[in-house]
Write an enzyme that holds these catalytic residues in place. Sequence first.
Site, PDB file in Angstrom:
ATOM      1  N   ASP A 129      24.375  73.707 -36.776  1.00  0.00           N
ATOM      2  CA  ASP A 129      25.797  74.003 -36.590  1.00  0.00           C
ATOM      3  C   ASP A 129      26.541  72.698 -36.363  1.00  0.00           C
ATOM      4  OD1 ASP A 129      28.042  75.961 -36.033  1.00  0.00           O
ATOM      5  OD2 ASP A 129      28.023  74.844 -34.154  1.00  0.00           O
ATOM      6  N   GLU A 213      26.146  75.878 -42.458  1.00  0.00           N
ATOM      7  CA  GLU A 213      27.367  76.647 -42.683  1.00  0.00           C
ATOM      8  C   GLU A 213      28.071  76.168 -43.952  1.00  0.00           C
ATOM      9  OE1 GLU A 213      29.304  77.752 -38.523  1.00  0.00           O
ATOM     10  OE2 GLU A 213      28.910  75.618 -38.702  1.00  0.00           O
ATOM     11  N   ASP A 295      27.952  76.357 -29.702  1.00  0.00           N
ATOM     12  CA  ASP A 295      27.298  75.666 -30.815  1.00  0.00           C
ATOM     13  C   ASP A 295      25.829  76.065 -30.940  1.00  0.00           C
ATOM     14  OD1 ASP A 295      29.664  74.346 -31.369  1.00  0.00           O
ATOM     15  OD2 ASP A 295      29.176  72.621 -30.111  1.00  0.00           O
TER      16      ASP A 295
END
Length: 331
Positions: A129, A213, A295
């Site tokens: 992340d 992501e 996170d």
Amino acid sequence: LKEVDSISLVQSRRHLENAYNNFFKSVSGKRKGGKLGFPRFKKKKNGGSYSTQNIAGNVRILDNEHIKLPKLGIIKFSQKLNKKDGIIKSATISKTPTGKYYCSILFEQEIEEIQKIELNENSKVIGLDMSLSNFFVDSNGNSPVYTRRYKKVEKKLKRLNHILSRKKKDSNRSKKLRKSINRINEKIQNQRNDFCHKLSTQLVKENDVIVVESLNLKAMSQCLKLGKSVMDLGYSQFINQLQYKCDWYGKHLIRADKWFASSKICHNCGFKYKDLTLSDRKWVCPNCGTKINRDENAAINLKQLGIGYVHKCTLSQSVTTAMKCVDYDKQ
């Protein structure tokens, strides 16, 4: 026109033609991606690059330290080159703002297609992340040792640019000062490249599946007043390196859908907290009461997405194996 070889002049005309075609396609909406501007004339003093093709052996590598280029003759280069097996197609000579010259050679050769490794229950999966302060947070809660390189020299660059603005244009002092500024920017770029290359290679070698992501970093830098922080991060470059290195080593890179709510979903019970804002770095799940770090929670959810991908691949492999056994029994 006599300073360069004739092939490079033809290549420049082709580049100009492509630039006009891309501009008109971009204006009419036929070209995907961002809008392209009208082709701009590039001055000789600003450096740049030119390309030339290998015709009748006019571009060839003589040994580990010398290369022959048309109109330039035999040139010695500093970095030792391991001779490649293949046909030299073209060479691109470029000049950096600090006055360094580079030659990029395009080879054509046949290579074997690298097969992706087969996944099983023991495959190592990791979720990443993005973090503006720590570069990224993985599913184990770890982060690399990251330094904001541009932030460290921002005041110095600002002072030098202020001095440069007061110098006479194209004077010797202004040229010398501009070269000093370019040298600092080049050092920042080299440090960022070195950091991303070492980190991406380590991750690809240690893990079988990497889940990241799908982020629109350009939009983030424009709308959240985070332009300097996002650009200094170099995260898009890092993701691109992960992609081609996974292809090299036969590993798997998964990009989660941009609508996947990795931060809002509790990794413990799967509850989706819709009222979570960007400023909430820590929160408590209303359903199970788990204390969550934003996170780290997102990285764990990405890892769980990768584990689901592994199970899906394992199931498809077992079904394929069963079908082969049935066909063998029939025979």
